[in-house]
Design a protein around this motif. Structure first.
Motif, PDB file in Angstrom:
ATOM      1  N   TYR A 194       0.842  -1.194   0.000  1.00  0.00           N
ATOM      2  CA  TYR A 194       0.000   0.000   0.000  1.00  0.00           C
ATOM      3  C   TYR A 194       0.882   1.251   0.000  1.00  0.00           C
ATOM      4  O   TYR A 194       1.945   1.281   0.629  1.00  0.00           O
ATOM      5  CB  TYR A 194      -0.910   0.023   1.234  1.00  0.00           C
ATOM      6  CG  TYR A 194      -2.008   1.058   1.159  1.00  0.00           C
ATOM      7  CD1 TYR A 194      -3.222   0.759   0.542  1.00  0.00           C
ATOM      8  CD2 TYR A 194      -1.818   2.332   1.697  1.00  0.00           C
ATOM      9  CE1 TYR A 194      -4.235   1.718   0.468  1.00  0.00           C
ATOM     10  CE2 TYR A 194      -2.833   3.282   1.624  1.00  0.00           C
ATOM     11  CZ  TYR A 194      -4.028   2.967   1.010  1.00  0.00           C
ATOM     12  OH  TYR A 194      -5.015   3.914   0.930  1.00  0.00           O
ATOM     13  N   VAL A 195       0.406   2.276  -0.719  1.00  0.00           N
ATOM     14  CA  VAL A 195       1.098   3.558  -0.784  1.00  0.00           C
ATOM     15  C   VAL A 195       0.178   4.646  -0.238  1.00  0.00           C
ATOM     16  O   VAL A 195      -0.967   4.777  -0.689  1.00  0.00           O
ATOM     17  CB  VAL A 195       1.510   3.911  -2.226  1.00  0.00           C
ATOM     18  CG1 VAL A 195       2.281   5.227  -2.245  1.00  0.00           C
ATOM     19  CG2 VAL A 195       2.328   2.801  -2.848  1.00  0.00           C
ATOM     20  N   TYR A 196       0.679   5.417   0.720  1.00  0.00           N
ATOM     21  CA  TYR A 196      -0.056   6.576   1.232  1.00  0.00           C
ATOM     22  C   TYR A 196       0.489   7.822   0.547  1.00  0.00           C
ATOM     23  O   TYR A 196       1.676   8.151   0.667  1.00  0.00           O
ATOM     24  CB  TYR A 196       0.105   6.695   2.749  1.00  0.00           C
ATOM     25  CG  TYR A 196      -0.482   7.980   3.312  1.00  0.00           C
ATOM     26  CD1 TYR A 196      -1.836   8.057   3.630  1.00  0.00           C
ATOM     27  CD2 TYR A 196       0.315   9.104   3.511  1.00  0.00           C
ATOM     28  CE1 TYR A 196      -2.383   9.235   4.143  1.00  0.00           C
ATOM     29  CE2 TYR A 196      -0.225  10.282   4.021  1.00  0.00           C
ATOM     30  CZ  TYR A 196      -1.573  10.341   4.329  1.00  0.00           C
ATOM     31  OH  TYR A 196      -2.116  11.498   4.829  1.00  0.00           O
ATOM     32  N   ALA A 197      -0.358   8.492  -0.200  1.00  0.00           N
ATOM     33  CA  ALA A 197       0.027   9.736  -0.873  1.00  0.00           C
ATOM     34  C   ALA A 197      -1.246  10.550  -1.106  1.00  0.00           C
ATOM     35  O   ALA A 197      -2.244  10.011  -1.599  1.00  0.00           O
ATOM     36  CB  ALA A 197       0.715   9.451  -2.199  1.00  0.00           C
ATOM     37  N   ARG A 198      -1.191  11.839  -0.796  1.00  0.00           N
ATOM     38  CA  ARG A 198      -2.374  12.690  -0.942  1.00  0.00           C
ATOM     39  C   ARG A 198      -2.039  13.855  -1.868  1.00  0.00           C
ATOM     40  O   ARG A 198      -1.609  14.918  -1.412  1.00  0.00           O
ATOM     41  CB  ARG A 198      -2.849  13.183   0.426  1.00  0.00           C
ATOM     42  CG  ARG A 198      -3.258  12.072   1.378  1.00  0.00           C
ATOM     43  CD  ARG A 198      -3.810  12.642   2.657  1.00  0.00           C
ATOM     44  NE  ARG A 198      -5.035  13.388   2.427  1.00  0.00           N
ATOM     45  CZ  ARG A 198      -5.563  14.243   3.300  1.00  0.00           C
ATOM     46  NH1 ARG A 198      -4.947  14.476   4.442  1.00  0.00           N
ATOM     47  NH2 ARG A 198      -6.667  14.891   3.016  1.00  0.00           N
TER      48      ARG A 198
END
Length: 227
Positions: A194-198
């Motif tokens: 999973y990648v967290y990027a906003r």
């Protein structure tokens, strides 16, 4: 995406035996400290307030003939100590296209692409032969999102006017993976996580959730000598 993660965990546990790592073949990762990986795969960025606002203003997501879910990754790896290495990883996180009827002719379009580059740490264990390994990986770094809004400013316009913007943010990535060597220097890998990027962000201060689930598979190369 949870199914992919569970599958990777089961395969990694089956391949790796901690008790046998002391007998691993040095011809694999222990004896070849440099690595290069090229992977292709699939990812799914979740919807967010950012995308719902686009839909509120009449935009519809386009998935046909686009690379919406396509992912590519390039990794350079360097072993630091036994069973731990540092990586420089670059990959795309998202490619989306939205369109709406402008009322002035052909549809308006709003398109964005997000890329990431990061420094990752990878902890790994090999099986008894040293030709297979399972690993856990964690990394972070900057992201850049490029948005393009194409519109006709007047009904008499024959060409679109494009408004372009670039925005920077950060990402955090967690992956589980397995790798097997086909020969002394060439192998194959499979990983997922999973990648967290906003990013990007609109004028309402709404940030898109541009990361999401990720699965990659590809070729790896090992070279160099630690002796």
């Amino acid at each position: 995406m949870r199914l992919y993660t569970r599958l990777l965990v089961v395969m990694a546990v089956g391949l790796v035996s901690p008790a046998a790592t002391s007998h691993a073949d040095d011809g694999f990762a222990e004896g070849q400290p440099w690595g290069l990986e090229v992977g292709l795969g699939w990812g799914r960025a979740p919807n967010s307030a950012y995308t719902r606002t686009l839909e509120t203003f009449g935009f519809e997501r386009q998935t046909a003939f686009t690379f919406d879910g396509f992912r590519v990754s390039i990794v350079v790896e360097r072993k630091i100590v036994s069973h731990f290495s540092l990586l420089l990883q670059a990959n795309n996180l998202e490619s989306r296209r939205y369109e709406r009827d402008s009322g002035l002719g052909p549809d308006e379009s709003f398109v964005w692409n997000t890329w990431a580059i990061g420094v990752h740490g990878r902890a790994w264990l090999t099986n008894q032969t040293g030709r297979f390994r399972g690993y856990a990986q964690l990394g972070f770094g900057p992201t850049v999102s490029v948005t393009r809004f194409n519109t006709r400013l007047d009904a008499s316009d024959t060409d679109f006017t494009q408004f372009r913007d670039s925005q920077w943010y950060f990402h955090v990535t967690g992956l589980l993976g397995i790798e097997g060597m086909l020969g002394k220097h060439i192998g194959m890998f499979l990983n997922g996580g999973y990648v967290y990027a906003r990013a990007p962000r609109n004028q309402l201060d709404e940030r898109n959730r541009g990361g999401g689930g990720l699965v990659l598979a590809g070729l790896s190369a090992r070279f160099g000598s630690s002796r």
